[in-house]
Motif scaffolding. Sequence first.
Motif, PDB file in Angstrom:
ATOM      1  N   GLN A  40      46.923  24.465  21.001  1.00  0.00           N
ATOM      2  CA  GLN A  40      45.804  25.385  20.777  1.00  0.00           C
ATOM      3  C   GLN A  40      45.513  26.290  21.973  1.00  0.00           C
ATOM      4  OE1 GLN A  40      42.669  22.695  19.632  1.00  0.00           O
ATOM      5  NE2 GLN A  40      43.494  22.421  17.586  1.00  0.00           N
ATOM      6  N   MET A  41      46.233  26.106  23.074  1.00  0.00           N
ATOM      7  CA  MET A  41      46.014  26.968  24.237  1.00  0.00           C
ATOM      8  C   MET A  41      46.425  28.396  23.897  1.00  0.00           C
ATOM      9  SD  MET A  41      47.085  24.916  27.702  1.00  0.00           S
ATOM     10  CE  MET A  41      48.809  24.915  27.282  1.00  0.00           C
ATOM     11  N   PRO A  42      45.577  29.358  24.205  1.00  0.00           N
ATOM     12  CA  PRO A  42      45.900  30.739  23.838  1.00  0.00           C
ATOM     13  C   PRO A  42      47.123  31.308  24.549  1.00  0.00           C
ATOM     14  CG  PRO A  42      43.887  30.641  25.152  1.00  0.00           C
ATOM     15  CD  PRO A  42      44.273  29.239  24.841  1.00  0.00           C
ATOM     16  N   ASP A  43      47.436  30.860  25.747  1.00  0.00           N
ATOM     17  CA  ASP A  43      48.550  31.439  26.503  1.00  0.00           C
ATOM     18  C   ASP A  43      49.851  30.657  26.384  1.00  0.00           C
ATOM     19  OD1 ASP A  43      47.068  33.599  27.483  1.00  0.00           O
ATOM     20  OD2 ASP A  43      46.199  32.337  29.049  1.00  0.00           O
ATOM     21  N   SER A  44      49.844  29.573  25.643  1.00  0.00           N
ATOM     22  CA  SER A  44      51.075  28.796  25.511  1.00  0.00           C
ATOM     23  C   SER A  44      51.944  29.405  24.423  1.00  0.00           C
ATOM     24  CB  SER A  44      50.763  27.346  25.161  1.00  0.00           C
ATOM     25  OG  SER A  44      51.977  26.639  24.978  1.00  0.00           O
ATOM     26  N   ILE A  45      53.203  29.617  24.736  1.00  0.00           N
ATOM     27  CA  ILE A  45      54.124  30.148  23.734  1.00  0.00           C
ATOM     28  C   ILE A  45      55.057  29.058  23.222  1.00  0.00           C
ATOM     29  CG2 ILE A  45      54.014  32.498  24.632  1.00  0.00           C
ATOM     30  CD1 ILE A  45      56.705  31.981  25.995  1.00  0.00           C
ATOM     31  N   VAL A  46      54.799  27.826  23.633  1.00  0.00           N
ATOM     32  CA  VAL A  46      55.581  26.670  23.215  1.00  0.00           C
ATOM     33  C   VAL A  46      54.641  25.718  22.486  1.00  0.00           C
ATOM     34  CG1 VAL A  46      57.000  24.739  24.014  1.00  0.00           C
ATOM     35  CG2 VAL A  46      57.025  26.897  25.263  1.00  0.00           C
ATOM     36  N   THR A  47      55.112  25.111  21.396  1.00  0.00           N
ATOM     37  CA  THR A  47      54.308  24.119  20.692  1.00  0.00           C
ATOM     38  C   THR A  47      55.026  22.772  20.706  1.00  0.00           C
ATOM     39  OG1 THR A  47      55.297  24.688  18.556  1.00  0.00           O
ATOM     40  CG2 THR A  47      53.228  25.805  19.151  1.00  0.00           C
ATOM     41  N   ASN A 137      48.689  26.466  42.301  1.00  0.00           N
ATOM     42  CA  ASN A 137      47.237  26.373  42.186  1.00  0.00           C
ATOM     43  C   ASN A 137      46.709  27.566  41.399  1.00  0.00           C
ATOM     44  OD1 ASN A 137      44.642  25.519  42.471  1.00  0.00           O
ATOM     45  ND2 ASN A 137      44.446  26.136  44.604  1.00  0.00           N
ATOM     46  N   ASP A 138      47.008  27.549  40.106  1.00  0.00           N
ATOM     47  CA  ASP A 138      46.640  28.657  39.235  1.00  0.00           C
ATOM     48  C   ASP A 138      46.445  28.137  37.822  1.00  0.00           C
ATOM     49  OD1 ASP A 138      46.423  31.485  38.352  1.00  0.00           O
ATOM     50  OD2 ASP A 138      48.257  30.980  37.292  1.00  0.00           O
ATOM     51  N   GLY A 139      45.242  27.936  37.421  1.00  0.00           N
ATOM     52  CA  GLY A 139      45.004  27.515  36.044  1.00  0.00           C
ATOM     53  C   GLY A 139      44.725  26.035  35.943  1.00  0.00           C
ATOM     54  N   LEU A 140      44.021  25.671  34.912  1.00  0.00           N
ATOM     55  CA  LEU A 140      43.551  24.305  34.735  1.00  0.00           C
ATOM     56  C   LEU A 140      44.679  23.287  34.695  1.00  0.00           C
ATOM     57  CD1 LEU A 140      41.172  22.416  34.226  1.00  0.00           C
ATOM     58  CD2 LEU A 140      41.437  22.837  31.803  1.00  0.00           C
ATOM     59  N   LEU A 141      45.770  23.581  34.033  1.00  0.00           N
ATOM     60  CA  LEU A 141      46.793  22.558  33.865  1.00  0.00           C
ATOM     61  C   LEU A 141      47.714  22.370  35.060  1.00  0.00           C
ATOM     62  CD1 LEU A 141      47.826  22.768  30.134  1.00  0.00           C
ATOM     63  CD2 LEU A 141      46.508  21.021  31.304  1.00  0.00           C
ATOM     64  N   THR A 170      50.752  30.861  35.878  1.00  0.00           N
ATOM     65  CA  THR A 170      51.413  29.811  35.111  1.00  0.00           C
ATOM     66  C   THR A 170      51.884  30.358  33.771  1.00  0.00           C
ATOM     67  OG1 THR A 170      50.053  28.154  36.215  1.00  0.00           O
ATOM     68  CG2 THR A 170      51.159  27.472  34.206  1.00  0.00           C
ATOM     69  N   ALA A 171      51.043  31.144  33.098  1.00  0.00           N
ATOM     70  CA  ALA A 171      51.426  31.742  31.822  1.00  0.00           C
ATOM     71  C   ALA A 171      52.647  32.646  31.999  1.00  0.00           C
ATOM     72  CB  ALA A 171      50.261  32.525  31.221  1.00  0.00           C
ATOM     73  N   ALA A 172      52.682  33.413  33.089  1.00  0.00           N
ATOM     74  CA  ALA A 172      53.820  34.301  33.362  1.00  0.00           C
ATOM     75  C   ALA A 172      55.098  33.485  33.603  1.00  0.00           C
ATOM     76  CB  ALA A 172      53.524  35.199  34.550  1.00  0.00           C
ATOM     77  N   ARG A 173      54.965  32.362  34.304  1.00  0.00           N
ATOM     78  CA  ARG A 173      56.115  31.489  34.524  1.00  0.00           C
ATOM     79  C   ARG A 173      56.650  30.952  33.203  1.00  0.00           C
ATOM     80  NH1 ARG A 173      53.779  27.202  38.121  1.00  0.00           N
ATOM     81  NH2 ARG A 173      55.771  26.158  37.850  1.00  0.00           N
ATOM     82  N   MET A 174      55.739  30.566  32.306  1.00  0.00           N
ATOM     83  CA  MET A 174      56.163  30.043  31.016  1.00  0.00           C
ATOM     84  C   MET A 174      56.891  31.126  30.213  1.00  0.00           C
ATOM     85  SD  MET A 174      54.123  28.071  27.993  1.00  0.00           S
ATOM     86  CE  MET A 174      54.013  26.515  28.852  1.00  0.00           C
TER      87      MET A 174
END
Length: 178
Positions: A40-47, A137-141, A170-174
């Motif tokens: 349900q994370m908005p920035d995750s492109i993996v499920t 050190n960027d983002g909750l996870l 982190t989103a950019a890395r993903m």
Amino acid sequence: MADGEWIAGVKSARKLTYFNEANVGKWAGIVDLAAQAFNQMPDSIVTYEAIKDKDAANVVVGVAGKEAKFDPGNHKLPPLKMTSLIHGKTRTIDLGNGIQKAGCFLPVNTEASEKNYLIFIAAHELLHATGLDAHVNDGLLMNHPNMFEGTIFASADSTRMPPLFLGPKTAARMVAKW
């Protein structure tokens, strides 16, 4: 360690299957809740999708004490040392053409017992299983959440766990890996 990439077939589907061996003790039900929150994370492109076949799963999630052993295919890998009581360990297996399997281990003797914090720990390890290895050190996870007396909160006067999210780096890395 550097971030890794999954094999082409897994990357194109943008889905990781997982087998849950961590459905014991305080971890009972937590991995499935963490996978749901991850999805349900908005920035995750993996499920993540749970499956019942351990050998067919991309990711195996278990609980470990002082050492975690994950060596599919008998590659003579040393056990992982569980060095923290508030953090798990994840190992990815890459035989040269991308990650083929991952093992996530949650600490059996964790100091954490609050459900939201356990979900955070499991979701953090699921993030590592996507191939993101380095802590940024960027983002909750990718860093520790705000905690007070075992409760995760979004602000000083909140007792509810905020939705899980990825920080911009982190989103950019993903995105770069998937």
